[in-house]
Design a protein around this motif. Structure first.
Motif, PDB file in Angstrom:
ATOM      1  N   ALA A  78       0.826  -1.205   0.000  1.00 12.34           N
ATOM      2  CA  ALA A  78       0.000   0.000   0.000  1.00 12.34           C
ATOM      3  C   ALA A  78       0.862   1.258   0.000  1.00 12.34           C
ATOM      4  O   ALA A  78       0.549   2.246  -0.671  1.00 12.34           O
ATOM      5  CB  ALA A  78      -0.934  -0.009   1.205  1.00 12.34           C
ATOM      6  N   GLU A  79       1.963   1.238   0.747  1.00 11.83           N
ATOM      7  CA  GLU A  79       2.819   2.430   0.828  1.00 11.83           C
ATOM      8  C   GLU A  79       3.430   2.774  -0.522  1.00 11.83           C
ATOM      9  O   GLU A  79       3.596   3.958  -0.865  1.00 11.83           O
ATOM     10  CB  GLU A  79       3.926   2.206   1.855  1.00 11.83           C
ATOM     11  CG  GLU A  79       4.860   1.053   1.519  1.00 11.83           C
ATOM     12  CD  GLU A  79       5.729   0.633   2.674  1.00 11.83           C
ATOM     13  OE1 GLU A  79       6.911   1.006   2.662  1.00 11.83           O
ATOM     14  OE2 GLU A  79       5.234  -0.064   3.571  1.00 11.83           O
ATOM     15  N   ASP A  80       3.738   1.747  -1.326  1.00 10.93           N
ATOM     16  CA  ASP A  80       4.309   1.995  -2.653  1.00 10.93           C
ATOM     17  C   ASP A  80       3.247   2.467  -3.628  1.00 10.93           C
ATOM     18  O   ASP A  80       3.519   3.317  -4.494  1.00 10.93           O
ATOM     19  CB  ASP A  80       4.987   0.730  -3.177  1.00 10.93           C
ATOM     20  CG  ASP A  80       6.196   0.343  -2.346  1.00 10.93           C
ATOM     21  OD1 ASP A  80       6.950   1.249  -1.952  1.00 10.93           O
ATOM     22  OD2 ASP A  80       6.381  -0.852  -2.076  1.00 10.93           O
ATOM     23  N   ARG A  81       2.027   1.931  -3.496  1.00  8.68           N
ATOM     24  CA  ARG A  81       0.938   2.418  -4.346  1.00  8.68           C
ATOM     25  C   ARG A  81       0.635   3.872  -4.033  1.00  8.68           C
ATOM     26  O   ARG A  81       0.393   4.682  -4.934  1.00  8.68           O
ATOM     27  CB  ARG A  81      -0.317   1.557  -4.150  1.00  8.68           C
ATOM     28  CG  ARG A  81      -0.133   0.112  -4.576  1.00  8.68           C
ATOM     29  CD  ARG A  81      -1.466  -0.621  -4.666  1.00  8.68           C
ATOM     30  NE  ARG A  81      -2.167  -0.721  -3.397  1.00  8.68           N
ATOM     31  CZ  ARG A  81      -1.994  -1.702  -2.520  1.00  8.68           C
ATOM     32  NH1 ARG A  81      -1.128  -2.678  -2.778  1.00  8.68           N
ATOM     33  NH2 ARG A  81      -2.684  -1.738  -1.392  1.00  8.68           N
ATOM     34  N   LEU A  82       0.664   4.213  -2.742  1.00 12.12           N
ATOM     35  CA  LEU A  82       0.395   5.593  -2.338  1.00 12.12           C
ATOM     36  C   LEU A  82       1.481   6.533  -2.833  1.00 12.12           C
ATOM     37  O   LEU A  82       1.203   7.628  -3.323  1.00 12.12           O
ATOM     38  CB  LEU A  82       0.290   5.657  -0.812  1.00 12.12           C
ATOM     39  CG  LEU A  82      -0.060   7.020  -0.209  1.00 12.12           C
ATOM     40  CD1 LEU A  82      -1.450   7.454  -0.673  1.00 12.12           C
ATOM     41  CD2 LEU A  82      -0.019   6.948   1.316  1.00 12.12           C
ATOM     42  N   GLN A  83       2.724   6.102  -2.724  1.00 10.43           N
ATOM     43  CA  GLN A  83       3.842   6.948  -3.159  1.00 10.43           C
ATOM     44  C   GLN A  83       3.801   7.210  -4.660  1.00 10.43           C
ATOM     45  O   GLN A  83       4.241   8.259  -5.128  1.00 10.43           O
ATOM     46  CB  GLN A  83       5.166   6.290  -2.774  1.00 10.43           C
ATOM     47  CG  GLN A  83       6.371   7.177  -3.030  1.00 10.43           C
ATOM     48  CD  GLN A  83       7.654   6.590  -2.460  1.00 10.43           C
ATOM     49  OE1 GLN A  83       7.634   5.549  -1.818  1.00 10.43           O
ATOM     50  NE2 GLN A  83       8.760   7.266  -2.680  1.00 10.43           N
ATOM     51  N   SER A  84       3.274   6.250  -5.414  1.00  3.97           N
ATOM     52  CA  SER A  84       3.192   6.418  -6.869  1.00  3.97           C
ATOM     53  C   SER A  84       2.026   7.308  -7.282  1.00  3.97           C
ATOM     54  O   SER A  84       1.847   7.589  -8.463  1.00  3.97           O
ATOM     55  CB  SER A  84       3.043   5.059  -7.550  1.00  3.97           C
ATOM     56  OG  SER A  84       1.754   4.523  -7.300  1.00  3.97           O
ATOM     57  N   GLY A  85       1.231   7.736  -6.292  1.00  8.03           N
ATOM     58  CA  GLY A  85       0.080   8.562  -6.607  1.00  8.03           C
ATOM     59  C   GLY A  85      -1.180   7.761  -6.852  1.00  8.03           C
ATOM     60  O   GLY A  85      -2.196   8.305  -7.290  1.00  8.03           O
ATOM     61  N   GLY A  86      -1.107   6.473  -6.571  1.00  2.81           N
ATOM     62  CA  GLY A  86      -2.268   5.609  -6.817  1.00  2.81           C
ATOM     63  C   GLY A  86      -2.147   4.942  -8.175  1.00  2.81           C
ATOM     64  O   GLY A  86      -1.742   5.587  -9.150  1.00  2.81           O
ATOM     65  N   LEU A  87      -2.446   3.676  -8.215  1.00  3.36           N
ATOM     66  CA  LEU A  87      -2.351   2.932  -9.465  1.00  3.36           C
ATOM     67  C   LEU A  87      -3.747   2.779 -10.055  1.00  3.36           C
ATOM     68  O   LEU A  87      -4.512   1.890  -9.690  1.00  3.36           O
ATOM     69  CB  LEU A  87      -1.718   1.552  -9.214  1.00  3.36           C
ATOM     70  CG  LEU A  87      -0.285   1.589  -8.661  1.00  3.36           C
ATOM     71  CD1 LEU A  87       0.200   0.182  -8.357  1.00  3.36           C
ATOM     72  CD2 LEU A  87       0.652   2.284  -9.635  1.00  3.36           C
TER      73      LEU A  87
ATOM     74  N   VAL B 274       7.262   1.016  -9.524  1.00  2.00           N
ATOM     75  CA  VAL B 274       6.573   0.514  -8.333  1.00  2.00           C
ATOM     76  C   VAL B 274       7.112  -0.876  -8.010  1.00  2.00           C
ATOM     77  O   VAL B 274       6.994  -1.790  -8.820  1.00  2.00           O
ATOM     78  CB  VAL B 274       5.049   0.440  -8.558  1.00  2.00           C
ATOM     79  CG1 VAL B 274       4.359  -0.167  -7.329  1.00  2.00           C
ATOM     80  CG2 VAL B 274       4.493   1.828  -8.851  1.00  2.00           C
ATOM     81  N   PRO B 275       7.720  -1.068  -6.839  1.00  2.00           N
ATOM     82  CA  PRO B 275       8.223  -2.400  -6.466  1.00  2.00           C
ATOM     83  C   PRO B 275       7.064  -3.388  -6.328  1.00  2.00           C
ATOM     84  O   PRO B 275       5.949  -3.012  -5.957  1.00  2.00           O
ATOM     85  CB  PRO B 275       8.899  -2.162  -5.115  1.00  2.00           C
ATOM     86  CG  PRO B 275       9.099  -0.694  -5.013  1.00  2.00           C
ATOM     87  CD  PRO B 275       7.987  -0.070  -5.790  1.00  2.00           C
TER      88      PRO B 275
END
Length: 339
Positions: free
Chosen positions: A67-76, A124-125
Motif C-alpha cells: 500500500a505504501e508503494d501504491r500511495l507513493q506512486s500517486g495511486g495505481l 513501483v516495487p
C-alpha cells in the motif's frame, strides 16, 4: 553419473513446470462477481467481461504491491483499456444469461510479462514470487469453534502470495514446533507451518498468526476484527501476504554476485535445495556451474544483505552458512532434505 545427470535434467523440466504453475496461481484472480444488462445478451456479456478484467486487475495489483508503494506512486489507476492490455484470458466459473442480462462468477488470468512491464514503467516495487507453501494449523478455544474455523478455512488456498494447505491431523497446539508439524507438512508438500489461532466472539473475530520453521516459531501478527469467519480467513491471508511482501520486496536494482557449494545426500534433496534457491525473490541469474553425486556448485546474484537472504532461504527449509571455503547450502530440515 549418467543416470544422475538425466534425472537432474528431468527435474529441471519439472521445476520449470512447477514454477509456471506458481506464477499462474499468483496471476489468476477468481470468484469475480459480475451482473450486467444491455440491449443484447452479447453486449451484456462483453460488459461483464470488461468489468471482471478491471476488478481482477485491481485485486492483482493490490496482491503483489504494498500500500505504501501504491500511495507513493500517486495511486495505481486501472481503467478498462489497461485491464484489457494486462489480461490474458477470462474463464467462466458460473453464469446465468438471458434477455439482455449476464450474471456470473468469472476468473481472469493476467499476463505476467505485461503486468511486470507496467509496474516497472511506474517504478513501483512488487513481489510476484510465492512464499513457501505452509501447513496451516487451525487453533480455537473449543472443539465446536475449531470445527467451524476449519470449515471456513477449507482445504487451502493457492491463488495468493502465501499458499497453504490446511492440516488434517488433530492434536496440534500453539506450542507445536517444526519437529511435530514436519511429517504432515512433508506429506502435503508444505515447507513451513502456519499457526492460525482464532479468538473473539461472533461478529468480532481475530486471528493471531505465527510461522513455524526449523529455526523456530515467529509471530507474524494479529488481524483486525472480522464480522464473520469467512472475513477472518480473508484477513488472515492478507496479513500473511503483507508480511511476505514486506520481507521480500526489492527496492534497489543492486545485486551482489555469489557462488555456493550445495551439499546433499539424494536427488530429492538436491531438487529441494535447487528449487528453493531458484524461487527466492531475492535471487536472480541462478545457474549450475558443476554437479556431482553428492554436491554441486551454483552461482547467482542476490538483492539485500546476507542475513536477509539467509532468513528467506530458512523459510524454505534451506540453511545458508559460511566457512573458510565460502558459502555452503544444506537442508535445514533433515539429512534427506525431506521435512
Amino acid at each position: 553419473m549418467i543416470r544422475i545427470l538425466f534425472a537432474s535434467l528431468f527435474a529441471l523440466v519439472a521445476m520449470g513446470a512447477s514454477a509456471f504453475a506458481d506464477t499462474r496461481d499468483v496471476y489468476t484472480v477468481s470468484n469475480i462477481e459480475v451482473d450486467e444488462t444491455a440491449g443484447s445478451l452479447i453486449e451484456a456479456r462483453e460488459l461483464a467481461m470488461a468489468s471482471a478484467r478491471v476488478q481482477g486487475a485491481r485485486v492483482l495489483i493490490d496482491r503483489i504491491t504494498l500500500a505504501e508503494d501504491r500511495l507513493q506512486s500517486g495511486g495505481l489507476v486501472v481503467d478498462a483499456a489497461l485491464a484489457d492490455r494486462l489480461s490474458a484470458a477470462v474463464d467462466v466459473q458460473e453464469e446465468t444469461a438471458g434477455a439482455g442480462r449476464y450474471k456470473g462468477t468469472l476468473a481472469v488470468v493476467y499476463n505476467p510479462r505485461m503486468v511486470r512491464a507496467h509496474l516497472d514503467g511506474l517504478s513501483v516495487p512488487y513481489v510476484d514470487t510465492q512464499a513457501p507453501k505452509g501447513l496451516l494449523v487451525p487453533l480455537a478455544g473449543s472443539a465446536g469453534l475449531d470445527a467451524a474455523w476449519r470449515e471456513a478455512l477449507g482445504t487451502g488456498r493457492d491463488e495468493t502470495l502465501s499458499p497453504f494447505v490446511t492440516a488434517n491431523s488433530p492434536g496440534y497446539s500453539a506450542y507445536s514446533d517444526w519437529l511435530e508439524l514436519s511429517p504432515e507438512a512433508g506429506a502435503l508438500g508444505a515447507r513451513r507451518g502456519i499457526l492460525a489461532e482464532l479468538s473473539g466472539v461472533d461478529g468480532a473475530w481475530q486471528v493471531t498468526v505465527s510461522t513455524v520453521t526449523a529455526a523456530g516459531t515467529e509471530r507474524v501478527g494479529t488481524t483486525p476484527y472480522a464480522s464473520s469467519l469467512e472475513v477472518a480467513v480473508d484477513r488472515m491471508v492478507a496479513l500473511l501476504d503483507e508480511n511476505w511482501k514486506e520481507v521480500s520486496v526489492i527496492r534497489s536494482g543492486e545485486r551482489t554476485p555469489a557462488t555456493a557449494s550445495v551439499r546433499y545426500t539424494s536427488l530429492a534433496e538436491w531438487n529441494t535445495l535447487r528449487g528453493a534457491l531458484a524461487r527466492s525473490p531475492l535471487i536472480s541469474e541462478f545457474r549450475i556451474e558443476a554437479i556431482a553425486r553428492d554436491g554441486a556448485l551454483v552461482a547467482f546474484s542476490y538483492a539485500g544483505d546476507p542475513p536477509r537472504l539467509q532468513n528467506d532461504l530458512l523459510q524454505r527449509g534451506v540453511s545458508l552458512s559460511e566457512n573458510e571455503m565460502g558459502w555452503i547450502v544444506r537442508s535445514a530440515v533433515s539429512p534427506s532434505g525431506e521435512p
